[in-house]
Enzyme design. Sequence first.
Site, PDB file in Angstrom:
ATOM      1  N   CYS A  67      20.377  -9.414 -23.209  1.00  0.00           N
ATOM      2  CA  CYS A  67      20.065  -8.415 -22.170  1.00  0.00           C
ATOM      3  C   CYS A  67      19.568  -9.123 -20.906  1.00  0.00           C
ATOM      4  O   CYS A  67      18.388  -9.449 -20.796  1.00  0.00           O
ATOM      5  CB  CYS A  67      19.035  -7.416 -22.688  1.00  0.00           C
ATOM      6  SG  CYS A  67      18.694  -6.088 -21.519  1.00  0.00           S
ATOM      7  N   CYS A  89      16.971  -7.210 -18.905  1.00  0.00           N
ATOM      8  CA  CYS A  89      15.637  -7.222 -19.528  1.00  0.00           C
ATOM      9  C   CYS A  89      14.961  -8.575 -19.361  1.00  0.00           C
ATOM     10  O   CYS A  89      13.776  -8.664 -19.072  1.00  0.00           O
ATOM     11  CB  CYS A  89      15.738  -6.942 -21.016  1.00  0.00           C
ATOM     12  SG  CYS A  89      16.866  -5.627 -21.462  1.00  0.00           S
ATOM     13  N   ASP A  90      15.696  -9.646 -19.595  1.00  0.00           N
ATOM     14  CA  ASP A  90      15.070 -10.967 -19.706  1.00  0.00           C
ATOM     15  C   ASP A  90      15.333 -11.899 -18.531  1.00  0.00           C
ATOM     16  O   ASP A  90      14.675 -12.933 -18.407  1.00  0.00           O
ATOM     17  CB  ASP A  90      15.583 -11.663 -20.992  1.00  0.00           C
ATOM     18  CG  ASP A  90      15.198 -10.884 -22.250  1.00  0.00           C
ATOM     19  OD1 ASP A  90      14.171 -10.187 -22.204  1.00  0.00           O
ATOM     20  OD2 ASP A  90      15.922 -10.974 -23.246  1.00  0.00           O
TER      21      ASP A  90
HETATM   22  P1  FAD Z   1      16.804   1.822 -30.395  1.00  0.00           P
HETATM   23  O1  FAD Z   1      15.747   1.058 -29.714  1.00  0.00           O
HETATM   24  O2  FAD Z   1      18.168   1.251 -30.443  1.00  0.00           O
HETATM   25  O3  FAD Z   1      16.256   2.127 -31.862  1.00  0.00           O
HETATM   26  C1  FAD Z   1      16.920   2.904 -32.769  1.00  0.00           C
HETATM   27  C2  FAD Z   1      16.292   2.604 -34.103  1.00  0.00           C
HETATM   28  O4  FAD Z   1      16.467   3.700 -34.989  1.00  0.00           O
HETATM   29  C3  FAD Z   1      16.964   1.456 -34.862  1.00  0.00           C
HETATM   30  O5  FAD Z   1      16.655   0.227 -34.342  1.00  0.00           O
HETATM   31  C4  FAD Z   1      16.469   1.700 -36.255  1.00  0.00           C
HETATM   32  O6  FAD Z   1      15.165   1.158 -36.417  1.00  0.00           O
HETATM   33  C5  FAD Z   1      16.423   3.224 -36.307  1.00  0.00           C
HETATM   34  N1  FAD Z   1      17.599   3.738 -37.035  1.00  0.00           N
HETATM   35  C6  FAD Z   1      18.907   3.439 -36.825  1.00  0.00           C
HETATM   36  N2  FAD Z   1      19.683   4.053 -37.727  1.00  0.00           N
HETATM   37  C7  FAD Z   1      18.854   4.758 -38.520  1.00  0.00           C
HETATM   38  C8  FAD Z   1      19.056   5.588 -39.662  1.00  0.00           C
HETATM   39  N3  FAD Z   1      20.281   5.805 -40.158  1.00  0.00           N
HETATM   40  N4  FAD Z   1      17.977   6.145 -40.249  1.00  0.00           N
HETATM   41  C9  FAD Z   1      16.731   5.926 -39.755  1.00  0.00           C
HETATM   42  N5  FAD Z   1      16.482   5.139 -38.698  1.00  0.00           N
HETATM   43  C10 FAD Z   1      17.527   4.563 -38.091  1.00  0.00           C
HETATM   44  N6  FAD Z   1      15.098  -2.117 -22.132  1.00  0.00           N
HETATM   45  C11 FAD Z   1      14.227  -2.034 -21.108  1.00  0.00           C
HETATM   46  O7  FAD Z   1      14.122  -0.987 -20.502  1.00  0.00           O
HETATM   47  N7  FAD Z   1      13.418  -3.085 -20.769  1.00  0.00           N
HETATM   48  C12 FAD Z   1      13.453  -4.277 -21.425  1.00  0.00           C
HETATM   49  O8  FAD Z   1      12.748  -5.226 -21.057  1.00  0.00           O
HETATM   50  C13 FAD Z   1      14.353  -4.398 -22.521  1.00  0.00           C
HETATM   51  N8  FAD Z   1      14.427  -5.548 -23.222  1.00  0.00           N
HETATM   52  C14 FAD Z   1      15.305  -5.650 -24.276  1.00  0.00           C
HETATM   53  C15 FAD Z   1      15.390  -6.843 -24.973  1.00  0.00           C
HETATM   54  C16 FAD Z   1      16.261  -6.971 -26.044  1.00  0.00           C
HETATM   55  C17 FAD Z   1      16.330  -8.270 -26.793  1.00  0.00           C
HETATM   56  C18 FAD Z   1      17.098  -5.870 -26.422  1.00  0.00           C
HETATM   57  C19 FAD Z   1      18.056  -5.982 -27.579  1.00  0.00           C
HETATM   58  C20 FAD Z   1      17.041  -4.677 -25.701  1.00  0.00           C
HETATM   59  C21 FAD Z   1      16.165  -4.557 -24.614  1.00  0.00           C
HETATM   60  N9  FAD Z   1      16.092  -3.387 -23.871  1.00  0.00           N
HETATM   61  C22 FAD Z   1      15.190  -3.287 -22.840  1.00  0.00           C
HETATM   62  C23 FAD Z   1      16.955  -2.231 -24.168  1.00  0.00           C
HETATM   63  C24 FAD Z   1      16.166  -1.209 -24.996  1.00  0.00           C
HETATM   64  O9  FAD Z   1      15.566  -1.861 -26.078  1.00  0.00           O
HETATM   65  C25 FAD Z   1      17.084  -0.092 -25.477  1.00  0.00           C
HETATM   66  O10 FAD Z   1      17.782   0.469 -24.386  1.00  0.00           O
HETATM   67  C26 FAD Z   1      16.273   1.000 -26.165  1.00  0.00           C
HETATM   68  O11 FAD Z   1      15.441   0.450 -27.158  1.00  0.00           O
HETATM   69  C27 FAD Z   1      17.191   2.026 -26.781  1.00  0.00           C
HETATM   70  O12 FAD Z   1      16.377   2.970 -27.380  1.00  0.00           O
HETATM   71  P2  FAD Z   1      16.899   4.032 -28.440  1.00  0.00           P
HETATM   72  O13 FAD Z   1      15.831   5.050 -28.495  1.00  0.00           O
HETATM   73  O14 FAD Z   1      18.275   4.450 -28.155  1.00  0.00           O
HETATM   74  O15 FAD Z   1      16.907   3.317 -29.851  1.00  0.00           O
END
Ligand code: FAD
Length: 342
Positions: free
Chosen positions: A165, A168-169
């Site tokens: 990302c 992000c980084d």
């Molecule tokens: P996610 O964060 O994708 O989480 C969903 C979670 O739901 C899964 O990880 C799992 O734990 C759970 N899940 C999945 N399937 C199931 C299931 N079947 N049953 C139960 N639970 C389940 N964004 C920023 O704004 N700033 C940053 O600095 C930043 N840094 C990042 C750094 C890295 C290394 C990464 C990979 C991403 C970064 N992002 C950042 C992006 C950000 O993390 C994502 O956009 C955000 O977390 C997405 O949120 P979400 O709610 O869609 O779910």
Amino acid sequence: MFRTHTSIVNIAKNNLLNINKKMVHNKVTIIGSGPAAHTAGIYLGRAEIKPLVMFEGMMANGIAAGGQLTTTTEIENFPGFPEGMTGSELMDLMKKQNEKFGCEIITETISQVDLSSRPFKIWKEWCEDEEPILSDAIILATGASAKRLNLPGEEKYWQKGISACAVCDGAIPMFRNKPLAVIGGGDSACEEANFLTKYASKVYLIVRKDHLRASTIMQKRVEKNEKIEILYNHNPVEALGDSKFLTHLKVLQNTENKEYELPVNGLFYAIGHKPATDIVKGQVDLDETGYVKTVPGTSKTSVEGVFAAGDVQDSKYRQAITSAGSGCMAALDAEQFLSQFE
Ligand code: FAD
Ligand code: NAP
């Protein structure tokens, strides 16, 4: 011993009672645990929607409860925290706030859903033979995960030079005025390469074919940017470095079959993401890359009563704040949907 008619009726009643006891019926079930899921929980909890249950997953898709942010270090772009904080700290706070308003959070993964009729049916992993959990509405917030290459050295230098990302980084001090590399030839790779030139001394865009897949406008932008050098017909081979950080990337020029080392302090993967949509495949409309399709401007999916929020329905922005925003939308859409049955 013969049973009387009354005792048979009583046994039947008790069995029914036991079955009913096992049938949990939620008003809203949230599947996922990132910013989208927790924001949806906070809004629905404050709206006094009960029973409200979140399945946060147990290493679902290889990611800890709390989602993608638990895999990174400092978060500097989430509004309200001028000093920044770690991804895990931010997710712990969101969880606390969600619980405060009454959402029951269960650390289990959902493996199966049946969305063919309401109430929807939901099964937990390892419990597929048991009675399903029933739910009047579902918010799908299972997120996505960045595809990785599994290069030799990748595990060692992950988050120590290697990231998935750039937005992000990219701005962190270790990448300032240093040569960096982006892998991929799509819009994300071009966008990230351009973005990184704000901080880097130089950015190599490593493309496995002899052309970019990105849109014309994005291609022009990278071609015009003097800080970007596009290395066509190149494959990454190995991440190399010292005891702490990445310092080089071994690459293969694939038409001449020549390997060499590129000095880079940062390596950013932009080879696509995989949305966590396996549990709804074939039941909810997905786009050609597997993301949940939502009605534009809403969180509504093709199934009435099922809402999607966060990265699972967003192949473009993929940020914590946009995920949180769409979690709010899903909660409000779900609340409105449920109000018609009151
Ligand atoms: P996610 O964060 O994708 O989480 C969903 C979670 O739901 C899964 O990880 C799992 O734990 C759970 N899940 C999945 N399937 C199931 C299931 N079947 N049953 C139960 N639970 C389940 N964004 C920023 O704004 N700033 C940053 O600095 C930043 N840094 C990042 C750094 C890295 C290394 C990464 C990979 C991403 C970064 N992002 C950042 C992006 C950000 O993390 C994502 O956009 C955000 O977390 C997405 O949120 P979400 O709610 O869609 O779910
Ligand atoms: P993408 O279009 O799927 O591109 C992935 C790129 O990574 C491709 O160039 C692919 O190479 C390369 N790749 C995949 N696996 C690889 C491997 N193992 N080794 C080396 N390279 C590999 O993904 P994306 O760029 O993330 O875009 C996803 C969607 O979001 C697209 O629809 C895109 O248009 C959209 N998007 C739009 C914007 C914007 O409009 N500003 C910004 C970002 C994303 P090949 O080409 O050789 O297959």
